[in-house]
Design a protein around this motif. Structure first.
Motif, PDB file in Angstrom:
ATOM      1  N   PHE A  61       0.826  -1.210   0.000  1.00 16.13           N
ATOM      2  CA  PHE A  61       0.000   0.000   0.000  1.00 16.13           C
ATOM      3  C   PHE A  61       0.858   1.257   0.000  1.00 16.13           C
ATOM      4  N   LEU A  65       0.935   4.102  -2.832  1.00 18.83           N
ATOM      5  CA  LEU A  65       0.575   5.491  -2.529  1.00 18.83           C
ATOM      6  C   LEU A  65       1.697   6.461  -2.876  1.00 18.83           C
ATOM      7  N   SER A  69       1.013  10.300  -4.248  1.00 19.39           N
ATOM      8  CA  SER A  69       1.396  11.379  -3.329  1.00 19.39           C
ATOM      9  C   SER A  69       2.410  12.311  -3.988  1.00 19.39           C
ATOM     10  N   ILE A 151      -6.286   3.698  -5.859  1.00 21.23           N
ATOM     11  CA  ILE A 151      -5.956   5.006  -5.288  1.00 21.23           C
ATOM     12  C   ILE A 151      -6.028   6.110  -6.338  1.00 21.23           C
ATOM     13  N   PHE A 154      -7.954   9.417  -6.265  1.00 18.07           N
ATOM     14  CA  PHE A 154      -7.583  10.304  -5.166  1.00 18.07           C
ATOM     15  C   PHE A 154      -6.698  11.456  -5.653  1.00 18.07           C
ATOM     16  N   THR A 188     -11.751   6.255   6.886  1.00 19.27           N
ATOM     17  CA  THR A 188     -10.867   5.089   6.753  1.00 19.27           C
ATOM     18  C   THR A 188     -11.002   4.146   7.938  1.00 19.27           C
ATOM     19  N   ALA A 204      -7.421   2.314   0.651  1.00 18.62           N
ATOM     20  CA  ALA A 204      -7.622   3.014  -0.619  1.00 18.62           C
ATOM     21  C   ALA A 204      -9.038   3.592  -0.702  1.00 18.62           C
ATOM     22  N   LEU A 207      -9.391   6.749   1.410  1.00 18.43           N
ATOM     23  CA  LEU A 207      -8.828   7.943   0.773  1.00 18.43           C
ATOM     24  C   LEU A 207      -9.804   8.573  -0.211  1.00 18.43           C
TER      25      LEU A 207
END
Length: 456
Positions: A61, A65, A69, A151, A154, A188, A204, A207
């Motif tokens: 994960f 991410l 990010s 993800i 997001f 979450t 995920a 988010l």
């Protein structure tokens, strides 16, 4: 009731008048609300640590991410920093309608770039993921890819949040933008506790769902402020060009700056299984006070710095910078010493339960103690970064980011040899110190130049 009114009157008196008092008031509001958000985030991390420990799922994960990010910080974060000084200048000089046009144009441009980048992120994942996660097994790598796809939305949603929150802050409406991030960790945790069948994918889902709710909240606030969030294109005018001119040095700087985290995570992935998770857990307790201080200061400071610079008040700018530097170093050095001395006890209390073992505690505590050294330099450095952004001298940040990346790679290789994954944390602390001195030198040089020009 009388005591409450007295407190309100005292607070208004304390936070009105001078620029330093106004910054203090804004920073206290943002800091308090951000603290509540961070408490919720810590609660989420406790649940995650108990559920997943330092196993393969959480490793996958965190690597999944990493690229989203990176894109959010580079694309959205850089656009935000480039937009706000110009937005405030246009609002003060040309009025709210011109500022609204700039906001709409910047939003469409930024989100369009995010959509293109997100598509490329997913399409090219089979090429770059194996190179980032070189120590992952095929099964773990496949899980990482599926998490990345989950993800992906997001990225776009976070871009909206960053831009809308920045515009609210520019209007000195700090409270809601500071408090709204509490939604995501809360959602979450609810998903982790109620939908256990989702396993690691609950993170995920949290988010994405949290971001949607946050957008609804911020959009409502903008509407109430009379700011339209409906995208409209008014053309590539002079004001938008000014933002773009500031944006390219910022995105180059952000690309290099955020690459340091990418390098750290990739190097951790080359080590023993669980190293990526251990590095992230080691940064949690450190990130709490750092993000609290930097969010409060940077959110409060940049509107006021922008006002002072627009008015050529260089004496006030110097005084404000000097005053807050003194406060930052006095408080953060004491905090760093505390976190270093009690590192193992803190990690044991926070994380050691469920799948998080005593061996995990010992490793994470060592990482955390090294990370603690960066706090004074990181917080002070962010203050200088905001000043440079307000001066629209973002090319300095670009060169500083390149300087940081080179230092980070060299020091990572050096310290990994002696300390293992904890060496990455020590490298980060050294890079923060070197970056602070670099930025401070050029910021003071720029202030002297502008001050002399203004006097002339």
């Amino acid at each position: 009731m009388w005591h409450l009114q007295s407190f309100v009157d005292y607070w208004k008196k304390l936070t009105s008048g001078s620029i330093n008092r106004q910054i203090f008031g804004a920073a206290m509001i943002v800091g308090l609300l951000t603290a509540l958000v961070k408490v919720a985030a810590v609660g989420k991390e406790l649940v995650v640590a108990q559920r997943f420990g330092t196993g393969d799922d959480i490793d996958a994960f965190l690597i999944a991410l990493l690229i989203p990010s990176f894109i959010i910080n580079v694309i959205a974060g850089s656009f935000n920093t480039a937009l706000i000084p110009t937005y405030m200048q246009i609002r003060e000089q040309e009025g709210t309608k011109a500022a609204q046009r700039l906001f709409c144009g910047a939003t469409i441009s930024g989100l369009g770039l995010l959509v293109i980048t997100t598509i490329l992120m997913v399409v090219l994942a089979p090429l770059y993921l194996p190179r980032i996660a070189t120590g992952f097994s095929p099964q773990k790598l496949e899980l990482t890819f599926h998490l990345l796809c989950a993800i992906a939305p997001f990225v776009f949603l976070s871009g909206i949040i960053v831009i809308w929150g920045a515009v609210l802050n520019a209007g000195e409406r700090f409270a809601l933008a500071a408090f709204s991030p509490i939604i995501t960790p809360t959602v979450t945790v609810v998903l982790l506790l109620t939908l256990k069948s989702l396993s690691i994918f609950a993170l995920a889902a949290g988010l994405v769902c949290g971001a949607v709710l946050e957008i609804i909240l911020l959009g409502t606030a903008l509407h109430r402020q009379g700011i339209s969030w409906v995208p409209k294109w008014y053309g590539f005018d002079t004001n938008l060009r000014q933002v773009v001119r500031q944006y390219f040095p910022m995105i180059a700087g952000g690309l290099l700056m955020c690459s340091t985290n990418l390098v750290d995570q990739s190097m951790a992935a080359m080590l023993l299984p669980g190293s990526v998770a251990a590095l992230n857990y080691g940064n949690k307790a450190i990130a709490f006070p750092m993000s609290l201080a930097t969010t409060a200061l940077s959110t409060a400071v940049i509107p006021y710095f922008s006002k002072m610079i627009a008015a050529n008040d260089w004496v006030g700018t110097r005084r404000t910078l000097k005053r807050y530097m003194q406060i930052i170093f006095i408080t953060t050095i004491l905090l760093s010493i505390f976190l270093f001395v009690f590192s193992e006890s803190i990690v044991k209390i926070l994380f050691q339960r469920g799948s998080f073992t005593a061996d995990d505690t010992h490793l994470v505590a060592q990482i955390q103690s090294f990370f603690a050294f960066q706090i004074p330099f990181y917080v002070a450095g962010i203050m200088v970064v905001r000043l440079i952004s307000a001066m629209q001298a973002n090319h300095i940040l670009m060169w500083a980011s390149a300087y940081n990346l080179i230092n980070n790679i060299i020091l990572n290789y050096l310290f990994l040899h002696y300390f293992g994954v904890a060496g990455i944390a020590l490298s980060t602390a050294c890079v923060s110190a070197l970056a602070f001195f670099f930025l401070s030198y050029f910021a003071h040089k720029k202030i002297k130049k502008f001050s002399a020009t203004s006097t002339t």
